[in-house]
Design a protein around this motif. Structure first.
Motif, PDB file in Angstrom:
ATOM      1  N   LEU A  88       0.791  -1.224   0.000  1.00 51.15           N
ATOM      2  CA  LEU A  88       0.000   0.000   0.000  1.00 51.15           C
ATOM      3  C   LEU A  88       0.827   1.281   0.000  1.00 51.15           C
ATOM      4  CD1 LEU A  88      -2.812  -1.030   2.508  1.00 51.15           C
ATOM      5  CD2 LEU A  88      -3.150  -0.319   0.128  1.00 51.15           C
ATOM      6  N   LEU A  89       2.106   1.177   0.301  1.00 52.74           N
ATOM      7  CA  LEU A  89       2.912   2.394   0.358  1.00 52.74           C
ATOM      8  C   LEU A  89       2.971   3.094  -0.994  1.00 52.74           C
ATOM      9  CD1 LEU A  89       4.548   4.190   2.210  1.00 52.74           C
ATOM     10  CD2 LEU A  89       6.571   2.796   1.710  1.00 52.74           C
ATOM     11  N   THR A  90       2.865   2.325  -2.073  1.00 50.91           N
ATOM     12  CA  THR A  90       2.887   2.903  -3.416  1.00 50.91           C
ATOM     13  C   THR A  90       1.726   3.869  -3.646  1.00 50.91           C
ATOM     14  OG1 THR A  90       1.650   1.008  -4.281  1.00 50.91           O
ATOM     15  CG2 THR A  90       4.046   0.906  -4.411  1.00 50.91           C
ATOM     16  N   VAL A  91       0.643   3.689  -2.900  1.00 51.97           N
ATOM     17  CA  VAL A  91      -0.528   4.559  -3.057  1.00 51.97           C
ATOM     18  C   VAL A  91      -0.167   6.004  -2.741  1.00 51.97           C
ATOM     19  CG1 VAL A  91      -2.845   5.050  -2.158  1.00 51.97           C
ATOM     20  CG2 VAL A  91      -2.122   2.673  -2.539  1.00 51.97           C
ATOM     21  N   TRP A  92       0.767   6.188  -1.795  1.00 52.08           N
ATOM     22  CA  TRP A  92       1.120   7.552  -1.361  1.00 52.08           C
ATOM     23  C   TRP A  92       2.506   7.983  -1.840  1.00 52.08           C
ATOM     24  CZ3 TRP A  92      -1.645   4.211   1.879  1.00 52.08           C
ATOM     25  CH2 TRP A  92      -2.920   4.664   2.242  1.00 52.08           C
ATOM     26  N   ARG A  93       3.137   7.194  -2.680  1.00 52.60           N
ATOM     27  CA  ARG A  93       4.522   7.483  -3.056  1.00 52.60           C
ATOM     28  C   ARG A  93       4.677   8.846  -3.730  1.00 52.60           C
ATOM     29  NH1 ARG A  93       7.076   2.443  -4.935  1.00 52.60           N
ATOM     30  NH2 ARG A  93       7.502   2.281  -2.714  1.00 52.60           N
ATOM     31  N   GLU A  94       3.751   9.188  -4.627  1.00 50.93           N
ATOM     32  CA  GLU A  94       3.899  10.443  -5.361  1.00 50.93           C
ATOM     33  C   GLU A  94       3.550  11.665  -4.520  1.00 50.93           C
ATOM     34  OE1 GLU A  94       1.892  10.454  -9.083  1.00 50.93           O
ATOM     35  OE2 GLU A  94       3.061   8.788  -9.909  1.00 50.93           O
ATOM     36  N   LYS A  95       2.518  11.544  -3.672  1.00 48.86           N
ATOM     37  CA  LYS A  95       2.124  12.724  -2.907  1.00 48.86           C
ATOM     38  C   LYS A  95       2.763  12.804  -1.522  1.00 48.86           C
ATOM     39  CE  LYS A  95      -2.379  10.847  -1.374  1.00 48.86           C
ATOM     40  NZ  LYS A  95      -3.832  11.125  -1.363  1.00 48.86           N
ATOM     41  N   ALA A  96       3.608  11.836  -1.191  1.00 45.47           N
ATOM     42  CA  ALA A  96       4.313  11.887   0.089  1.00 45.47           C
ATOM     43  C   ALA A  96       5.781  11.494  -0.081  1.00 45.47           C
ATOM     44  CB  ALA A  96       3.637  10.982   1.104  1.00 45.47           C
ATOM     45  N   PRO A  97       6.528  12.219  -0.922  1.00 41.55           N
ATOM     46  CA  PRO A  97       7.934  11.863  -1.152  1.00 41.55           C
ATOM     47  C   PRO A  97       8.809  12.016   0.083  1.00 41.55           C
ATOM     48  CG  PRO A  97       7.414  13.990  -2.147  1.00 41.55           C
ATOM     49  CD  PRO A  97       6.118  13.395  -1.721  1.00 41.55           C
ATOM     50  N   ALA A  98       8.489  12.964   0.962  1.00 39.00           N
ATOM     51  CA  ALA A  98       9.295  13.151   2.169  1.00 39.00           C
ATOM     52  C   ALA A  98       9.139  11.961   3.108  1.00 39.00           C
ATOM     53  CB  ALA A  98       8.904  14.448   2.873  1.00 39.00           C
ATOM     54  N   VAL A  99       7.933  11.407   3.182  1.00 33.47           N
ATOM     55  CA  VAL A  99       7.701  10.219   4.007  1.00 33.47           C
ATOM     56  C   VAL A  99       8.489   9.039   3.448  1.00 33.47           C
ATOM     57  CG1 VAL A  99       5.977   8.548   4.781  1.00 33.47           C
ATOM     58  CG2 VAL A  99       5.422  10.984   4.768  1.00 33.47           C
ATOM     59  N   CYS A 100       8.458   8.882   2.138  1.00 30.42           N
ATOM     60  CA  CYS A 100       9.179   7.773   1.508  1.00 30.42           C
ATOM     61  C   CYS A 100      10.687   7.919   1.683  1.00 30.42           C
ATOM     62  CB  CYS A 100       8.807   7.676   0.030  1.00 30.42           C
ATOM     63  SG  CYS A 100       7.095   7.193  -0.255  1.00 30.42           S
ATOM     64  N   ASP A 101      11.179   9.171   1.612  1.00 32.15           N
ATOM     65  CA  ASP A 101      12.605   9.412   1.830  1.00 32.15           C
ATOM     66  C   ASP A 101      12.981   9.109   3.280  1.00 32.15           C
ATOM     67  OD1 ASP A 101      15.262  10.601   1.020  1.00 32.15           O
ATOM     68  OD2 ASP A 101      14.717  11.966   2.652  1.00 32.15           O
ATOM     69  N   TRP A 102      12.122   9.515   4.216  1.00 31.59           N
ATOM     70  CA  TRP A 102      12.356   9.214   5.641  1.00 31.59           C
ATOM     71  C   TRP A 102      12.399   7.698   5.852  1.00 31.59           C
ATOM     72  CZ3 TRP A 102       8.866   6.461   8.673  1.00 31.59           C
ATOM     73  CH2 TRP A 102       9.139   6.416  10.047  1.00 31.59           C
ATOM     74  N   TYR A 103      11.455   6.984   5.262  1.00 37.92           N
ATOM     75  CA  TYR A 103      11.404   5.533   5.428  1.00 37.92           C
ATOM     76  C   TYR A 103      12.656   4.872   4.840  1.00 37.92           C
ATOM     77  CZ  TYR A 103       9.778   0.698   5.038  1.00 37.92           C
ATOM     78  OH  TYR A 103       9.671  -0.662   5.118  1.00 37.92           O
ATOM     79  N   LYS A 104      13.133   5.395   3.736  1.00 41.51           N
ATOM     80  CA  LYS A 104      14.357   4.860   3.128  1.00 41.51           C
ATOM     81  C   LYS A 104      15.535   5.040   4.076  1.00 41.51           C
ATOM     82  CE  LYS A 104      17.210   5.213  -1.053  1.00 41.51           C
ATOM     83  NZ  LYS A 104      17.371   5.900  -2.367  1.00 41.51           N
ATOM     84  N   ARG A 105      15.626   6.208   4.716  1.00 44.33           N
ATOM     85  CA  ARG A 105      16.712   6.456   5.666  1.00 44.33           C
ATOM     86  C   ARG A 105      16.568   5.577   6.914  1.00 44.33           C
ATOM     87  NH1 ARG A 105      16.170  11.137   7.760  1.00 44.33           N
ATOM     88  NH2 ARG A 105      14.398  12.000   6.609  1.00 44.33           N
TER      89      ARG A 105
END
Length: 267
Positions: free
Chosen positions: A206-223
């Motif tokens: 489900l994370l892909t659902v928000w990937r485009e509109k929440a790039p900062a969250v995805c970057d945080w999760y990557k870190r």
């Protein structure tokens, strides 16, 4: 030595393990097999009458509830702190801990049981299903599980869970656009608490659902994913049964979530 009764993929257990590894505190992990219902065994119920994980045992002291356990652990090592330094940032951290416990945890349970856990439950006989549900002491949790097991993704509470996550992700995105971590410039208990819930979105596809509109969250999760504590507390605990269970998640789940979010709804 501390003894942690936990579960391999339990979001509540993961946030406690993250805290332990980030704090550098040694502990003994005892896996409560949630798939086999070990949390309902008489021995475990004497330790934790709520039939949930985790449970922390420190000598004669038994500590329940994951957020309380995290704060208990945080006070054990005077050299390392996962609590921000100012009253303002500590209040922010506590707000996120409260948000996770009261809002996001129930929504996560709904989405998980409606997708990854539902196939195994439906393989049980009607009697086995009834026995399983009746063992859950919390009536609200029992009713939520019964609803999503019965109705799956068509359950109205699944729709509400998706909208709940949407609001949560938007709030998180706003914060992480301004700073590196949730409660300020440094990693805190807030990051440990949020991590397993974003990780669960990823496991449920489900994370892909928000990937485009929440790039900062995805970057945080990557870190967060690259921190040593993540592999120690999450990846290293995965068993083949866990991998199999989450592999049952249908590929169309993201489309269902997107369809829900495409419908206008006031918060």
């Amino acid at each position: 030595m501390l003894i942690l009764y936990d579960g391999t993929t339990s979001v509540c257990a993961i946030k406690v393990r993250l805290t332990l590894f980030e704090m550098g505190i040694e502990f003994q992990s005892y896996n409560v097999n949630l798939r086999d219902g070990e949390q309902f065994s008489p021995d475990y119920l004497r330790l934790n009458p709520n039939a949930v994980v985790p449970t922390l045992v420190d000598g004669d002291t038994v500590v329940l509830e994951s957020t309380i356990i995290m704060q208990y652990i945080e006070e054990l090592n005077e050299k390392i702190s996962l609590v921000p330094q100012t009253p303002q940032t500590r209040a922010i951290m506590r707000m996120w801990l409260k948000k996770i416990d009261e809002i996001i945890h129930p929504a996560t349970g709904i989405l998980t049981h409606a997708t990854a856990f539902r196939p195994s439950f439906l393989q049980k006989s009607k009697q086995e299903q009834k026995v399983h549900l009746n063992k859950i002491p919390d009536i609200g949790r029992r009713n939520r599980q019964e609803a999503v097991y019965r109705e799956g993704l068509s359950s109205p509470i699944v729709e509400n869970a998706v909208w709940t996550y949407d609001k949560f992700i938007q709030e998180l995105e706003d914060v992480l656009n301004r700073q590196d971590f949730i409660a300020g410039r440094l990693y805190s208990l807030a990051d440990a608490a949020v991590t397993p819930y974003i990780n669960r979105l990823s496991a449920l596809k489900l994370l892909t659902v928000w990937r485009e509109k929440a790039p900062a969250v995805c970057d945080w999760y990557k870190r967060i994913h690259s921190r040593p504590s993540f592999s120690l507390a999450v990846t290293n605990y995965l068993e083949q049964g866990d991998i199999k269970q989450f592999s049952q998640v249908d590929d169309n789940i993201p489309d269902v979530a997107r369809r829900i979010l495409s419908q206008k709804r006031a918060y």
